[in-house]
Design a protein around this motif. Structure first.
Motif, PDB file in Angstrom:
ATOM      1  N   ALA A 149      56.657 -29.758   9.143  1.00  0.00           N
ATOM      2  CA  ALA A 149      56.950 -31.177   9.353  1.00  0.00           C
ATOM      3  C   ALA A 149      57.480 -31.409  10.760  1.00  0.00           C
ATOM      4  O   ALA A 149      57.110 -32.388  11.433  1.00  0.00           O
ATOM      5  CB  ALA A 149      57.949 -31.674   8.320  1.00  0.00           C
ATOM      6  N   ALA A 150      58.350 -30.514  11.216  1.00  0.00           N
ATOM      7  CA  ALA A 150      58.887 -30.631  12.574  1.00  0.00           C
ATOM      8  C   ALA A 150      57.787 -30.408  13.609  1.00  0.00           C
ATOM      9  O   ALA A 150      57.696 -31.134  14.608  1.00  0.00           O
ATOM     10  CB  ALA A 150      60.027 -29.630  12.774  1.00  0.00           C
ATOM     11  N   ASP A 153      55.384 -33.358  13.758  1.00  0.00           N
ATOM     12  CA  ASP A 153      56.075 -34.637  13.961  1.00  0.00           C
ATOM     13  C   ASP A 153      55.840 -35.584  12.784  1.00  0.00           C
ATOM     14  O   ASP A 153      55.507 -36.765  12.968  1.00  0.00           O
ATOM     15  CB  ASP A 153      55.613 -35.274  15.276  1.00  0.00           C
ATOM     16  CG  ASP A 153      56.555 -36.387  15.748  1.00  0.00           C
ATOM     17  OD1 ASP A 153      57.738 -36.347  15.354  1.00  0.00           O
ATOM     18  OD2 ASP A 153      56.110 -37.271  16.496  1.00  0.00           O
ATOM     19  N   ASP A 155      56.776 -38.048   9.691  1.00  0.00           N
ATOM     20  CA  ASP A 155      57.815 -39.062   9.516  1.00  0.00           C
ATOM     21  C   ASP A 155      58.800 -38.672   8.417  1.00  0.00           C
ATOM     22  O   ASP A 155      59.971 -39.068   8.458  1.00  0.00           O
ATOM     23  CB  ASP A 155      57.182 -40.411   9.143  1.00  0.00           C
ATOM     24  CG  ASP A 155      56.265 -40.938  10.227  1.00  0.00           C
ATOM     25  OD1 ASP A 155      56.571 -40.726  11.420  1.00  0.00           O
ATOM     26  OD2 ASP A 155      55.235 -41.558   9.888  1.00  0.00           O
ATOM     27  N   CYS A 204      65.662 -29.629   8.733  1.00  0.00           N
ATOM     28  CA  CYS A 204      65.459 -31.077   8.637  1.00  0.00           C
ATOM     29  C   CYS A 204      66.597 -31.823   9.331  1.00  0.00           C
ATOM     30  O   CYS A 204      66.362 -32.822  10.025  1.00  0.00           O
ATOM     31  CB  CYS A 204      65.356 -31.507   7.177  1.00  0.00           C
ATOM     32  SG  CYS A 204      63.836 -30.974   6.365  1.00  0.00           S
ATOM     33  N   ILE A 209      64.576 -35.120  10.079  1.00  0.00           N
ATOM     34  CA  ILE A 209      63.431 -35.392   9.208  1.00  0.00           C
ATOM     35  C   ILE A 209      63.964 -35.741   7.822  1.00  0.00           C
ATOM     36  O   ILE A 209      64.571 -34.894   7.161  1.00  0.00           O
ATOM     37  CB  ILE A 209      62.496 -34.173   9.098  1.00  0.00           C
ATOM     38  CG1 ILE A 209      62.028 -33.719  10.485  1.00  0.00           C
ATOM     39  CG2 ILE A 209      61.299 -34.503   8.208  1.00  0.00           C
ATOM     40  CD1 ILE A 209      61.343 -32.374  10.471  1.00  0.00           C
TER      41      ILE A 209
END
Length: 242
Positions: A149-150, A153, A155, A204, A209
């Protein structure tokens, strides 16, 4: 009405794919998940998926049974690729363009994980499924979800579970357990609320995130979550305890 999210990472446990079966993959469950993802993707939301492998093999249990932990984790990673390919097939039968990328090279079956290529696929409207975890033993697929996810990018991380959110105690044991609507990363870590493992939560937190925990077993919940409806529990830096 515009979409709430442009790019999301959906975390599916391996157990989610087996439904009521004792192990393995329930084709009906997989088809239902694929239908909801197809609907969301058709609305222009970019969807990446990290899938676990606990329905086939779980490294921690293998290690507990006497197997070398690193070896057990590698076997678990291979199990996630089986799940990823199954989900890919279900999506492509619905004419959803899909790519599987693996952290362990399996060039005859899937692309290697390449961050820029994954992001390009998403920009072109393809669903990207990340298999083989992070490619490293001793890390969970929750941590992989936070990492990917990082990297892309995203949401938000949508964590699909068997409960309708995060509780202050186990609702199966305590009928008075309280469900939180929102939590901070710090509260989750301090109170060890088992949203995700601590490494994933820290990743996160460091990258701001948010995480949405929701119940996969309710039909339509993937669609509701990805379209931004108020379900489950949201974990984030600005979220209070409520």
């Amino acid at each position: 009405m515009g979409n709430t999210y442009q790019r999301v990472l959906l975390k599916l446990s391996g157990e989610a794919l087996m439904g009521t079966l004792p192990y393995g993959i329930d084709p009906t469950i997989v088809q239902g998940i694929a239908e909801e993802i197809s609907d969301v993707a058709s609305r222009g939301i970019q969807v990446a998926i990290v899938v676990g492998g606990g329905n086939i093999f779980r490294g921690v249990k293998g290690a507990a049974a006497g197997m070398d932990r690193a070896t057990a984790d590698y076997i678990g990673m291979i199990a996630t690729v089986m799940n990823a390919m199954t989900l890919q097939d279900a999506l492509e039968q619905m004419n959803v363009p899909t790519r599987v990328q693996t952290a362990i090279s399996m060039q005859e079956l899937a692309e290697p994980y390449i961050r820029r290529r994954a992001m390009r696929h998403l920009e072109k409207g393809r669903v990207v499924i990340f298999g083989a975890g992070s490619g490293n033993p001793f890390f969970t697929t929750d941590t992989t979800a936070a990492l990917r996810a990082a990297e892309i990018d995203a949401d938000i991380i949508m964590k699909a579970t068997k409960v309708d959110g995060v509780y202050d105690s186990d609702p199966k044991i305590n009928p008075d357990a309280k469900r939180f609507q929102s939590l901070t990363y710090g509260h989750v870590l301090t109170h060890d609320l088992k949203v995700m493992d601590s490494t994933a939560i820290a990743l996160c937190k460091d990258n701001d995130i948010p995480i949405l925990v929701f119940d996969l077993s309710v039909s339509g919940n993937i669609r509701r979550a990805l379209l931004g409806e108020s379900i489950g529990t949201i974990v984030g830096g600005s979220c209070g305890v409520s």
